[in-house]
Motif scaffolding. Structure first.
Motif, PDB file in Angstrom:
ATOM      1  N   GLU A  94      -6.719  -5.503  -4.135  1.00 28.14           N
ATOM      2  CA  GLU A  94      -5.253  -5.436  -4.026  1.00 28.14           C
ATOM      3  C   GLU A  94      -4.786  -5.539  -2.582  1.00 28.14           C
ATOM      4  O   GLU A  94      -3.576  -5.530  -2.313  1.00 28.14           O
ATOM      5  CB  GLU A  94      -4.747  -4.148  -4.664  1.00 28.14           C
ATOM      6  N   VAL A  95      -5.717  -5.661  -1.662  1.00 28.23           N
ATOM      7  CA  VAL A  95      -5.339  -5.811  -0.262  1.00 28.23           C
ATOM      8  C   VAL A  95      -4.432  -7.031  -0.088  1.00 28.23           C
ATOM      9  O   VAL A  95      -3.632  -7.084   0.852  1.00 28.23           O
ATOM     10  CB  VAL A  95      -6.612  -5.873   0.623  1.00 28.23           C
ATOM     11  N   LEU A 106      -1.366  -7.596   2.539  1.00 20.71           N
ATOM     12  CA  LEU A 106      -1.340  -8.672   3.540  1.00 20.71           C
ATOM     13  C   LEU A 106      -0.002  -9.410   3.469  1.00 20.71           C
ATOM     14  O   LEU A 106       0.630  -9.688   4.486  1.00 20.71           O
ATOM     15  CB  LEU A 106      -2.475  -9.673   3.278  1.00 20.71           C
ATOM     16  N   ALA A 107       0.423  -9.727   2.246  1.00 21.15           N
ATOM     17  CA  ALA A 107       1.688 -10.463   2.078  1.00 21.15           C
ATOM     18  C   ALA A 107       2.853  -9.638   2.598  1.00 21.15           C
ATOM     19  O   ALA A 107       3.754 -10.154   3.265  1.00 21.15           O
ATOM     20  CB  ALA A 107       1.889 -10.821   0.613  1.00 21.15           C
ATOM     21  N   ASP A 119       0.810  -1.219   0.000  1.00 23.59           N
ATOM     22  CA  ASP A 119       0.000   0.000   0.000  1.00 23.59           C
ATOM     23  C   ASP A 119       0.846   1.273   0.000  1.00 23.59           C
ATOM     24  O   ASP A 119       0.324   2.360  -0.173  1.00 23.59           O
ATOM     25  CB  ASP A 119      -0.985   0.011   1.188  1.00 23.59           C
ATOM     26  N   ARG A 120       2.165   1.162   0.177  1.00 26.38           N
ATOM     27  CA  ARG A 120       3.015   2.362   0.162  1.00 26.38           C
ATOM     28  C   ARG A 120       3.695   2.555  -1.187  1.00 26.38           C
ATOM     29  O   ARG A 120       4.059   3.679  -1.545  1.00 26.38           O
ATOM     30  CB  ARG A 120       4.103   2.287   1.252  1.00 26.38           C
ATOM     31  N   ALA A 137     -14.681   0.235  -0.553  1.00 23.10           N
ATOM     32  CA  ALA A 137     -13.767  -0.914  -0.674  1.00 23.10           C
ATOM     33  C   ALA A 137     -12.434  -0.458  -1.268  1.00 23.10           C
ATOM     34  O   ALA A 137     -11.361  -0.907  -0.846  1.00 23.10           O
ATOM     35  CB  ALA A 137     -14.395  -2.001  -1.536  1.00 23.10           C
ATOM     36  N   ASN A 138     -12.486   0.463  -2.248  1.00 23.90           N
ATOM     37  CA  ASN A 138     -11.235   0.903  -2.881  1.00 23.90           C
ATOM     38  C   ASN A 138     -10.377   1.728  -1.932  1.00 23.90           C
ATOM     39  O   ASN A 138      -9.155   1.756  -2.063  1.00 23.90           O
ATOM     40  CB  ASN A 138     -11.534   1.669  -4.174  1.00 23.90           C
TER      41      ASN A 138
END
Ligand code: FAD
Length: 451
Positions: A393-394, A398-399, A231-232, A386-387
């Protein structure tokens, strides 16, 4: 168009055939053009698109259209023209930034849909839509160089639009009083601003997006859509044309996101209105050095770009109302969302078909617009929210959170069932799961019988 034109110059005479209300669409983007075609297909004869730009220009980068939008474009008879300049998206792969494969999923036909998912250059889609509008509704139905500058309700419920136009040095003003106004004028919609004064500009989440198109040998790109990072810092890369020429080259779309440098965040915030800002690739290339996924070298693709464009990552707050009497919002004007999950243009196309269907089924246009909103707003609000949580792409996040340095077996980090559940929940929220889509378009309108 001369200055101070009266409203009559803008729209065709009442037709004895088909449905008679005069519908004006503000904005000739993907949403506005598809709305015009959908209304025409539903029997509406008096439709005018008012576009602020001087011409429908082939600008922008790539888009992915999900099968639910492709189904609607097929129903409009546009699939062959669209596919002539597009590529079927057969597979989506998510990668950890260290290079590890998180998941791969078939898309479109391979995922059991009756329609393909398509990777397409926005310019091609725009040209197919604008060409069809001119051919089917007549050249006069698409008026360019005219900006909607304000809207106010008339006592009888119809909207009065204020218009500004410019021809060279000549500027003019006019007004129009159509039966129905559809605000499809994008994330900075003037129609939305009139309906929701005081809302202000789109909120920025502090991230920057860089987009561009490169021409590369097909073997350097792979045949899949890849989404990598977290997410970064993220990269999305996919081919969007078939190989051509002796070098078997393809067009590759890429979009990157990462936070604006903290030192210049305030400056970036002030620049939020600055769309389509051209920046050198070197501005962001160093952040992506070493990013390579199953042989696809992201830096090589970035270096091959003709140009790069920088945008702030903005969306819109979900609204509790799109429709005010005989005026409504559609596409990004109604529900601009972060570019996650291939849904912005996709859902604009579905909106357009839903709107035409609802207007055709109600004699009172205000009731038709209310029915359109009831059909579409809840699902679009769910997608906007949700976006903001990264949508499908969450999984890359998570990974990253669970294994920042990478992994040997992804299923130790994110179990297969969890991966599948994320994708399934997102598709169901937007009603684009295969079972729903394969039932066929719910928006076909039988044409009125004449005579
Ligand atoms: C990085 C990124 C990647 C994306 N990837 C995808 C993807 O893969 N799949 C997908 O489905 N979507 C994607 N999108 C989203 C998609 O581009 C938009 O959701 C879609 O283009 C919205 O179309 P629109 O017609 O509503 O708005 P726009 O395309 O913004 O069109 C609005 C039109 O209105 C005109 N206009 C503006 N103001 C006025 C006025 N006052 N009067 C008259 N005309 C006016 C403008 O000139 C323009 O032509 C992405 C977006 C971004 C930023």
């Amino acid at each position: 168009m001369s200055p101070h034109t009266s409203s009559h110059a803008y729209f065709p005479a009442r037709s004895p055939y088909g449905r008679s209300p005069h519908v004006v669409i503000a904005g000739g983007g993907i949403a506005g053009l598809t709305t015009a075609l959908s209304l025409h297909a539903a029997g509406f004869e008096r439709v005018t698109v008012v576009e602020a730009a001087a011409a429908i220009r082939p600008v922008g980068a790539g888009l992915n259209l999900l099968p639910n939008a492709v189904r609607e474009l097929d129903a409009l008879g546009l699939l062959d023209a669209l596919e002539a300049g597009a590529l079927r998206t057969r597979e989506l792969r998510y990668y950890h930034r260290s290079g590890g494969l998180i998941s791969r999923e078939p898309r479109g036909l391979g995922a059991g849909y009756r329609w393909p998912q398509l990777s397409v250059h926005r310019a091609h889609l725009q040209q197919v839509l604008a060409g069809a509008v001119r051919a089917r509704l007549g050249a006069a139905a698409l008026v360019t160089g005219v900006r909607v500058s304000g809207v106010e309700p008339l006592p009888d419920g119809r909207p009065r639009l204020r218009l500004e136009h410019r021809a060279g040095a000549v500027r003019g003003r006019a007004s129009l009083e159509p039966d129905v106004l559809v605000g499809a004028d994008g994330i900075r919609s003037a129609v939305r601003a009139a309906l929701h004064p005081g809302e202000g500009g789109p909120p920025w989440n502090g991230m920057l997006v860089w987009r561009g198109v490169s021409r590369m040998p097909a073997r350097a790109v792979g045949s899949f859509m890849l989404i990598a990072g977290d997410d970064r810092q993220k990269a999305v890369v996919y081919p969007m044309s078939r190989p051509t020429g002796p070098g078997r080259e393809v067009l590759v779309n890429w979009a990157l996101a990462r936070p604006a440098d903290s030192g210049c965040a305030a400056a970036e915030e002030r620049r939020r209105g600055d769309w389509d800002r051209c920046v050198p690739v070197e501005t962001f290339l160093p952040f992506y050095e070493g990013w390579e996924f199953d042989g696809v070298r992201v830096p090589d693709i970035l270096r091959a770009a003709d140009s790069a464009h920088e945008y702030p990552m903005v969306d819109r707050e979900p609204l509790d109302r799109w429709t005010h009497g005989r005026t409504t919002l559609l596409g990004d004007a109604a529900h601009a969302m972060y570019p996650t999950g291939s849904n912005g243009a996709t859902q604009s196309i579905v909106d357009a078909r839903a709107l035409a269907h609802a207007l055709a089924r109600h004699d009172d246009p205000a009731e038709g617009l209310a029915a359109y909103e009831a059909e579409r707003r809840p699902a679009m609000t769910a997608l906007q929210r949700a976006n903001r949580r990264l949508g499908p792409e969450v999984v890359i996040n998570l990974a990253h959170e669970r294994a920042p340095d990478g992994f040997t077996d992804i299923h130790d980090v994110v179990p297969a069932a969890e991966l599948a559940a994320v994708a399934g929940r997102y598709a169901t929220a937007g009603a684009f799961d295969a079972d729903t889509v394969n039932q066929g378009s719910p928006y076909e309108v039988p044409l009125p019988v004449i005579g």
